[in-house]
Every structure is written in C-alpha cells, then in structure tokens.
Motif scaffolding. Structure first.
Motif, PDB file in Angstrom:
ATOM      1  N   THR A 137      -2.988   7.750  -1.646  1.00  0.00           N
ATOM      2  CA  THR A 137      -2.166   7.856  -0.440  1.00  0.00           C
ATOM      3  C   THR A 137      -2.033   9.320  -0.043  1.00  0.00           C
ATOM      4  OG1 THR A 137      -0.278   7.615  -1.904  1.00  0.00           O
ATOM      5  CG2 THR A 137      -0.792   5.766  -0.516  1.00  0.00           C
TER       6      THR A 137
ATOM      7  N   LEU B  94      -5.677  12.693   7.222  1.00  0.00           N
ATOM      8  CA  LEU B  94      -5.125  12.622   8.564  1.00  0.00           C
ATOM      9  C   LEU B  94      -4.810  14.006   9.096  1.00  0.00           C
ATOM     10  CD1 LEU B  94      -2.617   9.707   8.958  1.00  0.00           C
ATOM     11  CD2 LEU B  94      -4.808  10.023  10.000  1.00  0.00           C
TER      12      LEU B  94
ATOM     13  N   ALA C 117      -7.613   6.916   6.834  1.00  0.00           N
ATOM     14  CA  ALA C 117      -6.453   6.022   6.772  1.00  0.00           C
ATOM     15  C   ALA C 117      -6.852   4.634   6.288  1.00  0.00           C
ATOM     16  CB  ALA C 117      -5.781   5.936   8.137  1.00  0.00           C
TER      17      ALA C 117
ATOM     18  N   GLY D 262      -4.722   2.906  -1.608  1.00  0.00           N
ATOM     19  CA  GLY D 262      -3.502   3.401  -2.231  1.00  0.00           C
ATOM     20  C   GLY D 262      -2.400   2.350  -2.233  1.00  0.00           C
ATOM     21  N   ALA D 263      -2.167   1.748  -1.040  1.00  0.00           N
ATOM     22  CA  ALA D 263      -1.113   0.740  -0.964  1.00  0.00           C
ATOM     23  C   ALA D 263      -1.458  -0.465  -1.827  1.00  0.00           C
ATOM     24  CB  ALA D 263      -0.904   0.312   0.486  1.00  0.00           C
TER      25      ALA D 263
ATOM     26  N   MET E 299      -0.734   0.200  -5.461  1.00  0.00           N
ATOM     27  CA  MET E 299       0.695   0.127  -5.769  1.00  0.00           C
ATOM     28  C   MET E 299       1.126  -1.314  -5.972  1.00  0.00           C
ATOM     29  SD  MET E 299       2.100   2.985  -5.968  1.00  0.00           S
ATOM     30  CE  MET E 299       2.045   4.644  -5.399  1.00  0.00           C
TER      31      MET E 299
ATOM     32  N   MET F   9      -0.897   4.394   9.339  1.00  0.00           N
ATOM     33  CA  MET F   9      -0.783   5.041   8.031  1.00  0.00           C
ATOM     34  C   MET F   9       0.650   4.989   7.541  1.00  0.00           C
ATOM     35  SD  MET F   9      -2.670   6.498   5.860  1.00  0.00           S
ATOM     36  CE  MET F   9      -1.954   6.651   4.255  1.00  0.00           C
TER      37      MET F   9
ATOM     38  N   LEU G  65       1.335   1.695   6.027  1.00  0.00           N
ATOM     39  CA  LEU G  65       0.755   1.605   4.685  1.00  0.00           C
ATOM     40  C   LEU G  65       1.572   2.388   3.679  1.00  0.00           C
ATOM     41  CD1 LEU G  65      -3.046   1.920   5.385  1.00  0.00           C
ATOM     42  CD2 LEU G  65      -1.809  -0.070   4.649  1.00  0.00           C
ATOM     43  N   LEU G  66       2.056   3.567   4.093  1.00  0.00           N
ATOM     44  CA  LEU G  66       2.890   4.356   3.195  1.00  0.00           C
ATOM     45  C   LEU G  66       4.179   3.620   2.882  1.00  0.00           C
ATOM     46  CD1 LEU G  66       2.432   7.921   4.620  1.00  0.00           C
ATOM     47  CD2 LEU G  66       1.718   7.075   2.417  1.00  0.00           C
TER      48      LEU G  66
ATOM     49  N   ILE H 297       4.515   0.410   2.718  1.00  0.00           N
ATOM     50  CA  ILE H 297       4.194  -0.623   1.737  1.00  0.00           C
ATOM     51  C   ILE H 297       4.080  -0.022   0.347  1.00  0.00           C
ATOM     52  CG2 ILE H 297       2.453  -2.292   1.051  1.00  0.00           C
ATOM     53  CD1 ILE H 297       1.764  -2.560   3.981  1.00  0.00           C
ATOM     54  N   ALA H 298       3.409   1.121   0.261  1.00  0.00           N
ATOM     55  CA  ALA H 298       3.252   1.763  -1.045  1.00  0.00           C
ATOM     56  C   ALA H 298       4.618   2.147  -1.613  1.00  0.00           C
ATOM     57  CB  ALA H 298       2.366   3.003  -0.911  1.00  0.00           C
TER      58      ALA H 298
END
Lengths: 134, 109, 156
Positions: free
Chosen positions: A17, A24, A37, A44-45, A48, B46, B49-50, B52-53
């Motif tokens: 991430t 980006l 992205a 990354g997600a 997790m 993005m 997604l962050l 979610i992480a």
C-alpha cells in the motif's frame, strides 16, 4: 506460528500500500498511476484481508474475507479499464517519454466507434524518431 | 515462541498503521494536485482501498471480526463510485467531442 | 446439456439431503457430483471434464500475475530514475465472445506492466497501455501464448 505468518503478511501488505501511494505521488501520467493503484493497491488491501482471515481462525470470518478478496480482484481491473478509457477520451495527456500511441487517431469524431488495427499496420518496432540520439 | 509471535504481530501492526497513513498523505497530495479529473478519481479509488486495508488492520488489532463487513461494504461502494465517475467523465468527453451538452449524450456503452 | 449447471444442482441436492449448506459440504457435494458425471462420461464430450482443472489453473495464473505485477510496479516506482518507456499498443484479438474478452482484459490489467484501455467496436483489437515496452511484438506474442490460449482452453 499463525501469528508470525499473519504478521509477515501484514508487513508485506503494508509495504504494497505504501508503494501504491508513492506511485500515485511520483508517476508522471494518469495511466501509470492507474497501474500503481490497481496492482499494488489491490494486492495490499487483499493481503490485509488475508492476514485477517488467518488471524481470526474461524471459518465464517475467513470465508467472508476470501469473498472480499475475490471481489477486489475482479472489480479493480474493470474500474481501471473504464477509467483509462474515459481518461483517454477526455484527453488526459500521455507522458512525454511515451514511445508511441497506436490508439491516437482510431476514434471517430463522435468518440463512439473505435476502429481496429489490421495486422499489417501494427507497430513492430519501439523506437521513436527522436530516440536515436540517446 | 508464541510470545515472540504475538510480539511480532503487535510490532508489524504498528508499522502497517504508519505505512497506511503515509500512503493516505501521498494520495491526498494526488487528489489535490492531479491535473485532470481522472487523476483525482484514481486517488479516490486508492483511498477506498486504503480504507479497506486500514479496516482489515484494525480488525486484526482489536480481534473484532465484525469490522470485516464494513470493509466489504467499502469495497462495493468504492467500486461503484469509481465506475460512476468513469462514466461521468466518459459521457462528458463524448459530449464535448460532439459539441453538445452532457445531458443529451444519449446512449453509451 | 450444460454440465456445469448439472454439477451445481447435484451439489445443492447433496446439501439438501445432508441438511447442511455449509461451504465445505457444498464443495464436497460438487466433487461427488463431478465424480458421478465422470462415471457416465461416454455420453458427453470428454473435453468438458478437463475444464475444472484448467479453470483452477487460470485462477492460479490470475493470482500469480497479480503478485508479479505488484512486484514489478514496486521495482519501477522505487527506482530514483524513471527508466521505463510506456506505450499504447494494439493487440489483435482471437477471442470473440464478450465473456472471454472481459476475462482477457481483466487478466491483462492484472499482469505486470499492462493495462487494457479499450476494445475496438468490431471486437478485432484490444488496445493496451504497457508500462515498459522494448519490443511490441514480443509483448503481443507473450499475451497471445500465455493468456489467450489458456482462456480459449477453458471457455471453448
């Protein structure tokens, strides 16, 4: 032991991430940013959620987490493709160091029809005319 | 050994929090700066997604599995939002090419 | 008769008979159904029985490519000088059905360094944005051999 593996996966996911964020920030072009992205961010997600599935150690939690990961894997590329197409039509500029663009005059005036490239017309070699000096 | 495992997990969760926060900051930069609308939409995707992480991480840290549902809902909504934005940009681009207003961009694929 | 649907129905019947619709049980029912259909395989086209294996292979390919692509993005992003040279290339399509084109476009978007941008209206060409392309023909060959062939194997 499971803790250790989850921790490793968490670290790798966090690294990806962060790489997506750096991508980006640094990359000079919309399409390149979408590469970062979609790929690094989704991985990354997803990692997790995988770590969560391992850590919870209950089937129902793991099943939902895996469903979430599969959903991300299928939908992220679709979103990137739609966004790339929209961006191209709305004139997002390609990076100046892009080699060539085979899509450049294939849209008709309305923007709706896109002609294909017959096999004889495919670009075979990658150099740009002003590349040769370097 | 189990001691070490739990300790390592705590430590990596902390590092992951920092990484996600940094990534958020960089993404917000792109959100504000990105010259075109498409850049900003990528930044929004993005951020989903962050999110979610982050929720996944939080769920591991607190041991509550209920937050997973929030993460899945966020994934769904993030995807829908990105697709909606992409369609908006697409229709706007088509309308501009035709020289008309976006409201009569007609049928699109 | 669509064998996959029959197999799914058999799995559901198994779930109903054993009074448990837990995912593990349904999976077991699916495997049992597959074995039963395999026993009467002379009535059906033998190619169909290789499909689950190939579909799993395709899914595995998906995951592998995702990991590789993220690694590639990592390497390219973190390098201080940006030495990659992107391009948008045209890829002539062999797959013609909508579902297959979608699978191919998705797989390409998950692959290291490529992102599908648009498909031509007559479905003859897929335009791909590639992050670092030295030889466009080699890239086209790679996609054709790696992904298109596998997708055709699974879906046809």
């Amino acid at each position: 032991m499971i803790d250790f593996i989850s921790a490793l996966i968490v670290l790798i996911g966090a690294a990806f991430t962060l790489i997506a964020g750096i991508g980006l920030f640094r990359l000079p072009d919309v399409y390149l940013r979408m590469h970062a992205a979609t790929k690094a961010g989704t991985l990354g997600a997803g990692l997790m959620l995988l770590a969560l599935a391992l850590d919870a150690q209950q089937l129902e939690v793991a099943a939902r987490a895996i469903a979430g990961i599969l959903f991300l894997l299928f939908t992220a590329p679709i979103a990137a493709h739609l966004l790339g197409r929209a961006g191209y039509l709305s004139g997002s500029p390609l990076w100046t160091k892009t080699r060539f663009d085979e899509l450049s005059d294939k849209y008709d005036a309305d923007g709706r029809k896109l002609t294909g490239t017959p096999v004889e017309d495919l670009r075979r070699d990658a150099t740009k005319p002003d590349d040769r000096a370097t | 050994m189990a001691e070490f495992g739990a300790q390592f997990l705590e430590w990596s969760i902390d590092i992951a929090y920092v990484a996600i926060m940094l990534s958020f900051a960089l993404t917000v930069f792109r959100l504000l700066r990105g010259p075109t609308l498409a850049d900003r939409v990528v930044a929004l995707d993005m951020m989903a997604l962050l999110g979610i992480a982050f929720i996944g991480l939080f769920s591991i840290a607190t041991g509550e599995a209920a937050y997973l549902d929030v993460a899945i809902a966020l994934a769904l909504i993030g995807f829908l939002a990105t697709v909606a934005f992409a369609r908006y940009i697409y229709r706007g681009a088509l309308a501009e090419r035709r020289g008309t207003d976006i409201s009569d961009a007609g049928d699109d694929s | 008769m669509n064998l996959l649907l029959v197999n799914i129905v058999l799995a559901l019947v198994w779930g109903a008979v054993t009074a448990s619709f837990a995912p593990g049980n349904l999976l077991f029912g699916f495997v049992l159904g597959f074995l039963c259909l395999w026993l009467v395989r002379d009535r059906f086209n033998p190619r169909n029985f290789h499909r689950p294996g190939r579909a799993l292979g395709l899914a595995g390919l998906f995951l592998l490519e995702l990991c590789l692509s993220a690694g590639r993005v990592a390497r390219d992003t973190l390098r201080p000088k940006m030495t990659f040279r992107p391009a948008i290339i045209a890829f002539p399509l062999e797959v013609q059905k909508e579902g297959e084109i979608m699978l191919l476009a998705n797989l390409i978007s998950l692959t290291p360094g490529t992102l599908s941008v648009d498909v031509s209206t007559d479905r003859s060409t897929l335009y791909i944005h590639a992050m670092d392309v030295d030889d466009p023909d080699a890239l086209r060959q790679e996609i054709r051999d790696g992904f298109e062939r596998r997708i055709l194997d699974v879906m046809e």
